[in-house]
Scaffold this motif. Structure first.
Motif, PDB file in Angstrom:
ATOM      1  N   SER A 143      11.638 -61.807  15.989  1.00 59.52           N
ATOM      2  CA  SER A 143      12.299 -62.428  14.841  1.00 59.52           C
ATOM      3  C   SER A 143      13.787 -62.513  15.125  1.00 59.52           C
ATOM      4  O   SER A 143      14.374 -61.593  15.707  1.00 59.52           O
ATOM      5  N   LYS A 144      14.398 -63.638  14.717  1.00 65.18           N
ATOM      6  CA  LYS A 144      15.847 -63.841  14.875  1.00 65.18           C
ATOM      7  C   LYS A 144      16.411 -64.348  13.552  1.00 65.18           C
ATOM      8  O   LYS A 144      15.905 -65.309  12.973  1.00 65.18           O
ATOM      9  N   ARG A 145      17.469 -63.674  13.090  1.00 64.41           N
ATOM     10  CA  ARG A 145      18.135 -64.070  11.861  1.00 64.41           C
ATOM     11  C   ARG A 145      19.639 -64.024  12.092  1.00 64.41           C
ATOM     12  O   ARG A 145      20.108 -63.333  12.995  1.00 64.41           O
ATOM     13  N   SER A 146      20.391 -64.727  11.266  1.00 68.84           N
ATOM     14  CA  SER A 146      21.856 -64.677  11.404  1.00 68.84           C
ATOM     15  C   SER A 146      22.507 -64.653  10.034  1.00 68.84           C
ATOM     16  O   SER A 146      21.970 -65.181   9.054  1.00 68.84           O
ATOM     17  N   TYR A 147      23.664 -64.012  10.004  1.00 68.31           N
ATOM     18  CA  TYR A 147      24.483 -63.962   8.791  1.00 68.31           C
ATOM     19  C   TYR A 147      25.915 -64.184   9.234  1.00 68.31           C
ATOM     20  O   TYR A 147      26.571 -63.272   9.755  1.00 68.31           O
ATOM     21  N   GLY A 148      26.352 -65.436   9.096  1.00 63.52           N
ATOM     22  CA  GLY A 148      27.644 -65.781   9.673  1.00 63.52           C
ATOM     23  C   GLY A 148      27.541 -65.726  11.185  1.00 63.52           C
ATOM     24  O   GLY A 148      26.688 -66.366  11.786  1.00 63.52           O
ATOM     25  N   SER A 191      32.319 -58.024  16.970  1.00 62.00           N
ATOM     26  CA  SER A 191      33.320 -56.945  16.989  1.00 62.00           C
ATOM     27  C   SER A 191      32.923 -55.799  17.910  1.00 62.00           C
ATOM     28  O   SER A 191      33.777 -55.022  18.340  1.00 62.00           O
ATOM     29  N   TYR A 192      31.610 -55.661  18.231  1.00 66.48           N
ATOM     30  CA  TYR A 192      31.165 -54.602  19.146  1.00 66.48           C
ATOM     31  C   TYR A 192      30.872 -55.124  20.544  1.00 66.48           C
ATOM     32  O   TYR A 192      30.675 -54.341  21.472  1.00 66.48           O
ATOM     33  N   SER A 193      30.843 -56.431  20.723  1.00 68.61           N
ATOM     34  CA  SER A 193      30.396 -57.030  21.980  1.00 68.61           C
ATOM     35  C   SER A 193      31.476 -56.992  23.057  1.00 68.61           C
ATOM     36  O   SER A 193      32.676 -57.021  22.760  1.00 68.61           O
ATOM     37  N   GLU A 194      31.029 -56.950  24.312  1.00 65.08           N
ATOM     38  CA  GLU A 194      31.938 -57.003  25.460  1.00 65.08           C
ATOM     39  C   GLU A 194      32.358 -58.438  25.762  1.00 65.08           C
ATOM     40  O   GLU A 194      33.255 -58.663  26.577  1.00 65.08           O
ATOM     41  N   LEU A 195      31.699 -59.424  25.143  1.00 64.75           N
ATOM     42  CA  LEU A 195      31.991 -60.835  25.400  1.00 64.75           C
ATOM     43  C   LEU A 195      33.097 -61.343  24.477  1.00 64.75           C
ATOM     44  O   LEU A 195      33.302 -60.817  23.370  1.00 64.75           O
ATOM     45  N   VAL A 232      28.989 -66.516  21.096  1.00 69.67           N
ATOM     46  CA  VAL A 232      28.295 -67.553  20.337  1.00 69.67           C
ATOM     47  C   VAL A 232      27.360 -68.355  21.237  1.00 69.67           C
ATOM     48  O   VAL A 232      26.222 -68.668  20.875  1.00 69.67           O
ATOM     49  N   ARG A 233      27.840 -68.679  22.458  1.00 70.86           N
ATOM     50  CA  ARG A 233      27.034 -69.464  23.383  1.00 70.86           C
ATOM     51  C   ARG A 233      25.755 -68.710  23.776  1.00 70.86           C
ATOM     52  O   ARG A 233      24.662 -69.288  23.843  1.00 70.86           O
ATOM     53  N   LEU A 234      25.889 -67.398  24.033  1.00 69.57           N
ATOM     54  CA  LEU A 234      24.721 -66.591  24.422  1.00 69.57           C
ATOM     55  C   LEU A 234      23.679 -66.579  23.320  1.00 69.57           C
ATOM     56  O   LEU A 234      22.506 -66.880  23.542  1.00 69.57           O
ATOM     57  N   HIS A 235      24.086 -66.236  22.115  1.00 70.49           N
ATOM     58  CA  HIS A 235      23.108 -66.054  21.038  1.00 70.49           C
ATOM     59  C   HIS A 235      22.561 -67.374  20.520  1.00 70.49           C
ATOM     60  O   HIS A 235      21.493 -67.390  19.885  1.00 70.49           O
ATOM     61  N   ALA A 236      23.247 -68.470  20.805  1.00 68.12           N
ATOM     62  CA  ALA A 236      22.713 -69.781  20.430  1.00 68.12           C
ATOM     63  C   ALA A 236      21.510 -70.156  21.279  1.00 68.12           C
ATOM     64  O   ALA A 236      20.684 -70.987  20.871  1.00 68.12           O
ATOM     65  N   THR A 237      21.382 -69.556  22.455  1.00 67.20           N
ATOM     66  CA  THR A 237      20.284 -69.910  23.364  1.00 67.20           C
ATOM     67  C   THR A 237      19.118 -68.927  23.307  1.00 67.20           C
ATOM     68  O   THR A 237      18.084 -69.166  23.931  1.00 67.20           O
ATOM     69  N   VAL A 238      19.265 -67.830  22.588  1.00 68.93           N
ATOM     70  CA  VAL A 238      18.198 -66.826  22.505  1.00 68.93           C
ATOM     71  C   VAL A 238      17.129 -67.322  21.537  1.00 68.93           C
ATOM     72  O   VAL A 238      17.431 -67.826  20.458  1.00 68.93           O
ATOM     73  N   ARG A 239      15.877 -67.197  21.937  1.00 67.91           N
ATOM     74  CA  ARG A 239      14.760 -67.687  21.133  1.00 67.91           C
ATOM     75  C   ARG A 239      13.746 -66.579  20.870  1.00 67.91           C
ATOM     76  O   ARG A 239      13.633 -65.613  21.623  1.00 67.91           O
ATOM     77  N   ARG A 240      12.979 -66.783  19.805  1.00 67.41           N
ATOM     78  CA  ARG A 240      11.865 -65.888  19.497  1.00 67.41           C
ATOM     79  C   ARG A 240      10.891 -65.895  20.669  1.00 67.41           C
ATOM     80  O   ARG A 240      10.501 -66.941  21.177  1.00 67.41           O
TER      81      ARG A 240
END
Length: 580
Positions: free
Chosen positions: A97-102, A123-127, A133-141
């Protein structure tokens, strides 16, 4: 034509509505297939583009510090909003499952049947922000990921891992099926029941809920077992139960000083059971060989050689029909114990099975949908001691028969043919005495065996490897354990007289010549081994898959076999379609 029959009234409007519905359903299916194919091609192009950029979309390794279940056990006591930023944890699994809030992303990470929420916050990421944003835009269920971060609980109290680094380890190129929205309570189905609750916490011995599965078609589930396991955690628990059954049996027999062997899967004769074998050919030896139908004759030769207690858990192969309780390839356990008889084995069977059921389910009683999942489950009680039925005595009593004592006689055969006709019990040719008796026992005795029941003292003509009964020359010291009207175990005091064994094999050969292709053939190497002396021995066999069916509330044996036998389905792969 019947002049009084009512004329069929055509309803053109209703027919048109039906045709429209069918066309609409066909159109919807075609659109779904087109969308799936487009999704696959887009994902494939993305992976190829990553390769062209010099990125490796399939990393070689990812260090995992603990499993999801270990993570939950260690950090479940954290309080609301508490974070442990000094603890670095690495988890891996599949996103379901993938969800987003902002710009905050939430993932359900599944691993070994347990789920942990992943919180990906910039705020916790090394990126940097653009890379994040680019990484998580490509992640799929369906993607398999590795995440390193710290444990904590969210504002609503859900235990999570807050990621510092997030790596896609393997891409799911296909869309995973989604659960359909519930239809209960609609105007069309106002009385339709709500589906059962979530099956995440199903345990052996309790009723299953296959009607809640995302994939409804059984054949699809069996052909694509990997997809079945991805989508249905209950299936994973069912297959785990088969493994736990094997573990328990091994532990029980090891504690009694049994030695485990792996005997030959192929031999020049197919012995040890009455069944039709699979044939194969050995090229180098230029000879026909058979896949084994049972390990019995090999294991008894080990007892002759001085191994007093031996057992084997392994595959058997029988070239017979496929139905709800039979698969051509299946798993059994057989053990042989020198200086024991069938009375000892009955006590061991009660101890082994009742102890196993209690350990795996928490009690002696289990629930089983014997009459289908639409009906209420029955209760099966494994509390020892088990009921015992004397086969010939109780058959004659229940059917009011007076069967001739010499069952090898023509008189007995004719009497049993007449009995089957009288009770409308069907026995297809060849109507040997053994087959006729088996059909009558199934009709009168087996149907009464819901709780574990021993049917014992079978006739000699039905038991070519069992020792004659010490008080009745026409019977043997044998028992079969039935549960829910199906055979689960078969055991006997072993025949160890080589002269009588050869004669029994010869009698079986007569049945084979009469058309019974499941009758045994003569195994000279086994008879020769008996001439060196087999001690008094008790032999026991059990179908692991059938026991797993009972403990997992499975109506079909294919449910408990990871890759059951199915007819081939000729379909081009998605990759081949994409290439075309």
């Amino acid at each position: 034509m019947d002049p009084e029959a009512e004329p069929v009234v055509e309803n053109p409007a209703a027919n048109r509505d039906l045709e429209n519905e069918q066309r609409e359903e066909q159109r919807r299916r075609e659109e779904e297939e087109k969308a799936k194919q487009q999704y696959f091609e887009n994902r494939l192009r993305y992976v190829e583009a990553e390769k062209e950029k010099g990125n490796n979309p399939y990393p070689h390794k990812f260090f995992v510090s603990m499993s999801n279940s270990e993570f939950i056990e260690k950090y479940t006591s954290l309080s609301l909003k508490e974070h442990v930023e000094d603890d670095q944890v690495s988890l891996a699994g599949r996103i379901m499952s993938k969800r987003s809030y902002g710009k905050i992303f939430f993932y359900d990470l599944h691993n070994r049947g347990s789920k942990v929420q992943v919180v990906a916050n910039r705020s916790y990421s090394e990126l940097d922000e653009a890379e994040f944003v680019r990484l998580h835009a490509t992640v799929r269920r369906g993607d398999i990921i590795g995440v390193t971060g710290f444990p904590g609980k969210t504002n609503v109290g859900e235990l999570s891992i807050f990621s510092r680094s997030f790596t896609v380890l393997s891409h799911c190129l296909h869309t995973l099926p989604m659960k359909e929205k519930p239809r209960h309570g609609t105007e069309e189905n106002p009385r339709e029941k709500a589906p059962p609750k979530n099956t995440e916490n199903w345990v052996p011995g309790k009723p299953r809920n296959p009607q809640t599965y995302i994939i409804k078609d059984q054949e699809t589930r069996y052909r694509q077992r990997y997809l079945d396991l991805i989508l249905h955690n209950e299936v994973r628990q069912v297959l785990n139960t088969s493994g736990n059954i094997n573990k328990y049996i091994r532990r029980y027999l090891y504690d009694l000083d049994f030695f485990e062997f792996e005997t030959s899967m192929m031999s020049i004769t197919a012995g040890g059971a009455t069944a039709r074998p699979f044939e194969t050919h050995h090229n180098d030896l230029n000879m026909k060989m058979y896949m084994r139908i049972a390990p019995e004759l090999f294991l008894k030769q080990l007892v002759v050689g001085g191994f007093d207690r031996v057992f084997e858990i392994g595959k058997q192969f029988r070239n017979e029909g496929i139905d709800m309780t039979h698969n051509p390839e299946f798993t059994t356990c057989e053990f042989y114990m020198a200086f024991a008889d069938y009375n000892d084995l009955m006590e061991m069977t009660e101890e082994l099975l009742s102890g196993m059921v209690k350990e795996l389910t928490g009690g002696y009683k289990i629930k089983y949908h014997a009459n289908g999942y639409d009906e209420e489950p029955i209760e099966i009680d494994f509390t020892p001691p088990f009921r015992r039925i004397d086969m010939m005595v109780d058959l004659e009593k229940m059917a009011n028969l007076n069967i001739p004592k010499d069952l090898a006689s023509e008189e007995a055969n004719k009497y049993l043919i007449d009995a089957c006709e009288r009770f409308n019990v069907r026995c297809p040719p060849p109507q040997t005495t053994a087959r006729l008796l088996d059909k009558l026992v199934g009709h009168f005795l087996e149907v009464t065996c819901v709780n574990p029941t021993f049917i014992m003292n079978q006739p000699k003509i039905m038991s070519p490897l069992a020792k004659s009964h010490r008080s009745n020359e026409f019977l043997t010291e044998r028992f079969e354990l039935f549960v829910n009207q199906h055979e689960l175990c078969n055991a006997y005091t072993e025949l160890n007289d080589p002269v009588e064994q050869r004669q029994r094999f010869a009698d079986q050969l007569k049945d084979r010549q009469s058309g019974d292709d499941e009758a045994m053939t003569i195994d000279e190497s086994f008879c020769t081994a008996l001439e060196y002396g087999l001690p008094p021995t008790g032999g026991w066999g059990m179908g692991i898959d059938r026991l797993a069916m009972l403990l997992t509330d499975s109506q079909n044996i294919k449910e408990v076999i990871p890759f059951p036998t199915t007819k081939p389905k000729d379909e081009p792969s998605s990759a081949a379609t994409a290439n075309r």
